[in-house]
Each structure stands twice: as C-alpha cells, then as structure tokens.
Enzyme design. Structure first.
Site, PDB file in Angstrom:
ATOM      1  N   ARG A  27      17.496  13.762  36.897  1.00  0.00           N
ATOM      2  CA  ARG A  27      17.525  13.245  35.534  1.00  0.00           C
ATOM      3  C   ARG A  27      17.065  11.799  35.371  1.00  0.00           C
ATOM      4  O   ARG A  27      16.217  11.504  34.552  1.00  0.00           O
ATOM      5  CB  ARG A  27      18.970  13.343  34.974  1.00  0.00           C
ATOM      6  N   HIS A  73      13.351  23.749  31.584  1.00  0.00           N
ATOM      7  CA  HIS A  73      14.418  22.742  31.481  1.00  0.00           C
ATOM      8  C   HIS A  73      15.583  23.296  30.648  1.00  0.00           C
ATOM      9  O   HIS A  73      15.693  23.007  29.453  1.00  0.00           O
ATOM     10  CB  HIS A  73      13.849  21.486  30.816  1.00  0.00           C
ATOM     11  N   TYR A 117       9.887  19.002  11.762  1.00  0.00           N
ATOM     12  CA  TYR A 117       8.979  18.321  10.849  1.00  0.00           C
ATOM     13  C   TYR A 117       7.821  17.606  11.556  1.00  0.00           C
ATOM     14  O   TYR A 117       6.776  17.377  10.952  1.00  0.00           O
ATOM     15  CB  TYR A 117       9.745  17.292  10.011  1.00  0.00           C
TER      16      TYR A 117
END
Length: 781
Positions: A27, A73, A117
């Site tokens: 990570r 993922h 969006y």
C-alpha cells in the site's frame, strides 16, 4: 485435527510483522523502479488494457474504478478513486499521469466531483511508462483470484519516482519524496550512466533540488547535499511574493506562488486570523485574485507599513513558508530501504538496462523465429516444382507435411508455413522480397546479439531513449533555489529577460528555451518594466527578478520585445512597430501593474518590435528586414499619451517589415550591419544620412537575398549576446578593427557560422548596460 500450541507473544509478534510488511509492500511505499504504489500501478495498467490512450475519447472515472476493483485491487472504491484523482491534479503531480475531465478538486482544498461525473484517460507521459509492457520486459503475477495476471512493476521509461515524488505512511515507517525537474533528472541519469563514480555533490550540480508543481522558492540550498546524501531532512520552501507600489503612496504584497501542498483557502484564512489578533496589524485588506492563469493573492497594507517587513512577518507566522519533509524510503527488491539520491538514480538505471535487455531478448526470439520460417519458404521456393508435385500426390495435410520434412529437411513449423503459402507468394517478386527480408533479419539478429552481450550498448540505448524523453516532455524549472536566505533590501542582480516573459539570474539562464531580449542589472528595491509585442507593459519587482519570475501574458501569441528599469532610464520611452509606426511615451504614464497596461493603440496587422531610450540630442535608426533604414532626430517624434497610435517613422514597402531600432550618438562613428545568416560589415554612420521622419529609407545590405537583423553602433568594441532561431546562444566581442570598413551597398562577410536552417534572432549589446544618469545626452525636458 492437530492443535499446535504457540506462545501468544510469538504469534502476535509474527502476525504484526506480517501485517506491517503487507502495508509496506502492498500500500504505502513505492517501488524504486517505477515509483508507483500497487494501487497506482493497477490503475495505469487497467487504463492501458482499456485502451484509454491520449488520442482516444475519455471514459467515466467510475468505469475505470470498476475495472481496477474487479480485476486487480479488491479494496474500497473510494481509495482507488482518490489515487486516480491525485494522478490527474497538476498541483499535486509535477507531471500528471492521468488526464482528467471535470472537477478534480483545487488548490483551495475543494473536493473532486463524484466518480460518476468525472472522466479520465492516460497522459502521454504515462504511456511512456507502459511502453513495451507486452514485450516480456517485466514479470507478471496472478491477480487476487488468479483469473488474470498483472505486472509487478512497469517498464517506466519515465523516471517517475523522482520526477513526481510520493508520500505514504506505513506501519513503523513513512516515505516522503519531493518532485523534481525531468530535464535535470534525465541529465543526471545520463551522466551517471556514463560515469558510475559520480558523487552526490556531482549529481547536485545537475539536479539542483526539488521542483514543485506549485513553484515557490527553496531557501536552504546549503542543506540539500546533506539531505540528498542521507535521504532525510527538511526542505524549506516559501511563497514567491513581491511588493508593489500603488497610488496614494501605499504598498501591497502580491503572492504569485505558494508552497507545495498548502491549501490556499486555509492560508488566506490564517492570514486573516493573524490580522484580527493584531499580529499582522499592518494589513488592511486581503483579496484572492487567482484565476486560470495562476495564483494571485493581494495583501493591501496600511499607508505607513513597509512591504518587505510585513512579508517577513507573513513568512514567520503563516504557511507562506513551510518545511517539506524528505524521507527517501523505497522498496528495493521488495524490502523497504532508506537511500540517498545516487542510489535512487542507480536503481532506476539498473531497471531500465534490465528492461532493454529483456526487450532485446524478446526481439531476438521473434526475429529468429521469423528467420526460421523465411529460410524454410526459400528452400521450398528454390524447388518449387518438386514441392508442388509432392503436395499434389499427398493424400492429406499431415502426409504433405511429413513429405516436406523428409524430402527437404524442413522442420514441422517450416513445413506448415510452406503449406500455408498463398499462390500469389510464388511469384519471382515475392521471392526477392523474402530474400531481402532474410538479409534484414540476419542484420537485426546480429545487432540484438551485440546489445545482449554488451552493457555498453545497452547504456547507449538508455542514453538515446532518455534524451528523446527529455526533449519531448522536459520543461523549465518552476521552483527557484535561493542558496541561502538573503536580505533583499539592498543590492542588485544581473538578469536575462527572455522572449517568453521569464526573468532569471544570468547564471541560471536556460539553454534553448527562448531568445534573450535583454540583460539588465536590476536593483532589488526597484522594478523592471517589460514591453510585449501586443503593446502592453508589465511590471516586476526587483525581488521577483531574484526569484526567477515569469510574466502572465494577457493575450495569445504574446511575447516580450524589450525591458527597462524606470529609475535608470530616460524620461520617455520610444516604441517602434512592424508597420513603421514610432511612438514616444512619457514614463509617468506607466503604472506599477504586474497584470500589465496597454501603452499603444495597434492596428490589427501590427505589433511592437522594439523599444529604445528617448535621448533628444541623438538620432534614431528605424530599419526593416529587407535592409531599408530611416534616420531622423528623436526630437521629431512627438510625446503622446499611452492610449494613442503614434506617428509614421518609416514607409514600409510591400513584403517588408520593421525589425528593430537603435539610438545613434556622435561618439560612435561606425555601424556594424548584421544579417540573419551571420554576415557583417562596418560602415560610417554618415553613410545613412539624417532625413525627415516618414520616408522610405535607404538600403544598407549588399544583396536582395540577405535579411537585416540588426545595426550595432560602435566606437571601439562591443560585447554581444547572440540568440538564434534554433535556441542557440553565444557571446562575442566585436572589435572595431576586426570588421573591414565597407560601403553600405557592398556585400557582407561571414562572421558567425550557423547550422543549416538556423538564423540569428536577436542581438543584445552587453556593454550598453549602464544607468541613464551616467549619460551626458539627458532627455530631461
């Protein structure tokens, strides 16, 4: 079922170590080779698989996030979207890896729009990171459910780790790598490839320091070598700010760049809080005038306040000054390690050399495989009748294949290729093509083997690829490095003013960026006026020149044609336009406006080409590209206000245009005529007679093919800086006796040999740099 007893301390210790390593590797900490964390790498690879290249249409970010979650993922969608957003923010990434469309947040801390969006696709530089991934250049591993494979690292021609930097907090350690300039990193990699024994000090002669996307000024340059040697430290960054004079005798502070990762809205709020608390009582108002052209925070001061003193307090009490922590922790061979800059560069170099080796092995295998087939086809074509007869007599494909192998010594693959051969390939022309292909393949195989067997050859390829990358994507440094914190109340700095509006200390003058318009010694406490081709004058404070600032142009295709320091100049300025207009403007008309003000009214097809001092006892030369020169007294030019057009200086003939002006004084008896192809000649200044303003002018070049670029008045010698169309810059000292005396209608002789397709763009006379007060020919009326 067997039960194994384990002491709880050992189990907790081992489980915690496993968890910590999972966070570190999976990570938070980037791989030293491509500079990416797993989620970033998976996003870029998924977008590559989706075909979201720069020339293709955008796709919804939600589609990308879904692809990443479903294939590579299996974590939270918001974490993936946050990583995608950051890679698209030009105020977070020095070289964004994703092109975003829609609201991707702002430097004010505004959050991005929801992923349904916004839209995204790969940037061109991200494509460079993924190039050759299909050529067995990197290892692939199974994804989380073993239904697909994913790369363990990207080939990454682009040195992403240093150029974009990164930050992450793992369990027990953290990483914080600042972004850098691609031109500098690329040059450092090339030099390290040539000489592995370079020291950190040597590398810091090339990589000057961090280069943040938001600009700013680095103060503690002397500490950088220790930071880059140890991999740890604090880089002190302050905002780029200057003091402007405003009508009424007051001053205001203008902030044009803020430190990296500072929230602009929070910064302004903090300043306002300090004003209310009385800590910054000298401030009367704060305005955020930022727009698409960049940051502009205006801090108005009370009448008695001194701008430089208030600015120091702002640096002390607000985030206009901020320390950026450097902690060069990266994964090397899957393990976290604290390293210096040399090891970061060396590990990237090793990775790229390995990629080049593996790619070459891939090419070699492909070439050998194809050669095998081509040679089989040629064997068959050399005995074509026998091959056709044998195939005709065979009862099926298998028997035909066995026959070809037995009779002609072909392998199974070659025999199958012969059977797959179409009839049109049996012509003599096609046979010649195969022979040519065989020769080319043998040549390629020889080259591939040479590269595989020689690290020197691989280094040569690496250097070529890196130079090409830097040429395509390299850009000027944004963050200025001061050296040490300096007092700027006194002193001056010699700066170069470039056509692109950049003002930079002469020792930092970038190579090949833009032609130099002028070289001036700028006092820190005064200001610099810059005049553009669109007839607009901009003002920069002296302290901005120290910081390497750049003009924010207001019009398209705008560039700087001249610059001057008001306190060292004549009372009036002369402007000349391409169409032959000349204008004299009193300097009292000019305002201290960084955003610029119009000083001449131009017709649609006209623009300003040159500026000069207005010295009444002198003459002005107005000259055109085709060698026509008008000479008249400066007194003939009427002084007018900023908003007018000016008067006719020279009649410009068809297909001609004015290219410059020069002031001629009595003590300078000669003129050096310079053409664009580097030829010169010396003439008496009397060869160009004084006439009235508005005439056609007389010719001063010896051939209609030549193009006049400048006329240099000279007494004994001149030191000049010459810049060319291809971005070359060089100095020369012209001694008057070195240039043979000639007539104005005689041919010029070559002095500067230029490359093919290059030509001289500008000539700056360095020896002219003295204050106006030193001149006896004062225009004080």
């Amino acid at each position: 079922m067997e039960i194994i007893e384990v002491p709880i301390e050992e189990e907790v210790k081992q489980s915690y170590i496993d968890y910590a390593m999972s966070v570190i590797v999976g990570r938070a900490i980037p791989d030293v080779r491509d500079g990416l964390k797993p989620v970033q790498r998976r996003i870029l690879y998924a977008m590559h698989e989706m075909g979201l290249t720069p020339e293709k249409p955008f796709k919804k970010s939600a589609r990308v996030v879904g692809e990443v979650l479903g294939k590579f993922h299996p974590h939270g969608d918001q974490a993936v979207y946050d990583a995608l957003v950051r890679m698209a923010q030009d105020f977070s990434m020095r070289y964004p890896l994703v092109i975003g469309q829609g609201n991707y947040g702002s430097v004010d801390g505004d959050p991005p729009a929801q992923m349904r969006y916004t839209e995204a696709k790969l940037s061109k530089i991200a494509v460079e990171m993924l190039e050759d991934i299909e050529k067995e250049t990197v290892d692939f591993i199974p994804n989380f459910d073993e239904s697909l494979t994913e790369p363990t690292v990207l080939p990454s021609k682009f040195p992403n780790l240093l150029c974009n930097g990164t930050a992450g907090i793992a369990v027990g350690l953290a990483t914080s790598i600042p972004p850098h300039n691609l031109r500098e990193v690329g040059k450092a990699l090339i030099e390290l490839a040539k000489n592995p024994n370079l020291t950190t000090g040597d590398l810091l002669q090339i990589v000057k320091g961090p280069d943040f996307p938001t600009g700013g000024v680095i103060e503690n340059a002397k500490e950088l070598i220790d930071i880059y040697e140890t991999g740890r430290g604090i880089v002190q960054v302050k905002a780029k700010a200057h003091v402007e004079k405003v009508p009424g005798g007051k001053e205001q502070i203008v902030v044009s760049e803020i430190p990296y990762q500072v929230n602009k809205a929070e910064l302004i709020k903090k300043i306002a809080d300090n004003v209310r608390s009385g800590r910054l009582k000298e401030i009367s108002d704060i305005r955020d005038e930022s727009d698409k052209d960049g940051v502009r925070i205006v801090i108005e001061l009370k009448r008695e306040a001194k701008g430089e003193k208030v600015l120091k307090k702002l640096f002390k009490y607000t985030q206009l000054r901020k320390g950026f922590p450097v902690n060069l922790v990266v994964l090397i061979n899957g393990e976290p390690k604290l390293v210096g800059i040399k090891e970061l560069l060396r590990e990237f170099l090793k990775h790229r050399l390995d990629v080049i080796l593996r790619r070459t092995l891939f090419f070699l295998t492909k070439a050998q495989d194809r050669l095998h087939v081509v040679q089989g086809l040629l064997i068959a074509l050399n005995s074509l009748d026998e091959v056709i007869d044998g195939i005709r007599k065979s009862k099926d494909v298998a028997e035909a294949r066995d026959m070809l192998q037995a009779r002609f010594g072909l392998t199974e693959r070659q025999a199958q290729a012969v059977l797959d051969l179409r009839l049109h390939r049996l012509t003599s022309l096609e046979r010649d093509k195969l022979r040519q292909e065989e020769a080319e393949l043998l040549q390629k195989i020889e080259y591939y083997k040479k590269v595989i067997g020689s690290e020197e050859e691989r280094i040569k390829i690496f250097i070529e690829e890196t130079e090409s990358l830097v040429k395509k994507y390299g850009d000027p440094r944004r963050t200025y490095i001061e050296g040490v914190e300096e007092e700027i109340e006194e002193g001056s700095l010699v700066v170069a003013i470039l056509e692109n509006g950049k003002v930079t200390p002469i020792e930092n003058m970038p190579e090949g960026e833009a032609p130099v318009v002028d070289i001036l010694d700028v006092p820190f406490t005064e200001g610099l006026f810059l005049v553009s081709n669109k007839g607009r004058v901009y003002w920069l404070a002296g302290s901005q020149a120290l910081q390497g600032s750049k003009v924010n142009f207001k019009e398209s295709e705008e560039y700087i044609v001249g610059a001057f320091i008001r306190e060292q100049f004549a009372d009036r300025l002369l402007l000349a336009t391409r169409n032959g207009m000349i204008k004299k403007i009193p300097l009292v008309e000019f305002e201290y406006k960084a955003q610029g003000m119009k000083i001449i009214k131009l017709s649609d097809d006209d623009e300003v080409v040159s500026i000069s001092q207005s010295i009444d006892k002198s003459d002005i030369l107005l000259f055109t590209k085709r060698g026509k020169v008008a000479r008249f007294s400066v007194r003939e030019i009427p002084a007018v206000t900023a908003g007018t057009k000016g008067a006719q200086g020279i009649k410009v003939e068809e297909n001609d245009e004015v290219v410059g002006t020069r002031i001629v004084k009595e003590e300078e008896p000669f003129l050096i005529v310079v053409t664009s192809d580097g030829k010169v000649k010396r003439i008496y200044q009397q060869e160009i007679s004084v006439r009235n303003r508005g005439v056609k002018g007389i010719n001063v070049i010896g051939s209609a093919r030549e193009r006049l670029v400048d006329i240099l008045p000279i007494k004994d010698e001149l030191e000049v800086l010459i810049t060319t169309k291809l971005g070359k810059a060089f100095y020369d000292r012209i001694k008057v006796d070195e240039v043979p005396l000639s007539k104005r209608d005689r041919l010029e002789k070559e002095r500067w040999r230029l490359e093919e397709d290059d030509e001289i763009r500008r000539i700056v006379i360095k020896s002219e740099r003295k204050s106006y007060e030193e001149s006896e020919d004062s225009d004080k009326t």
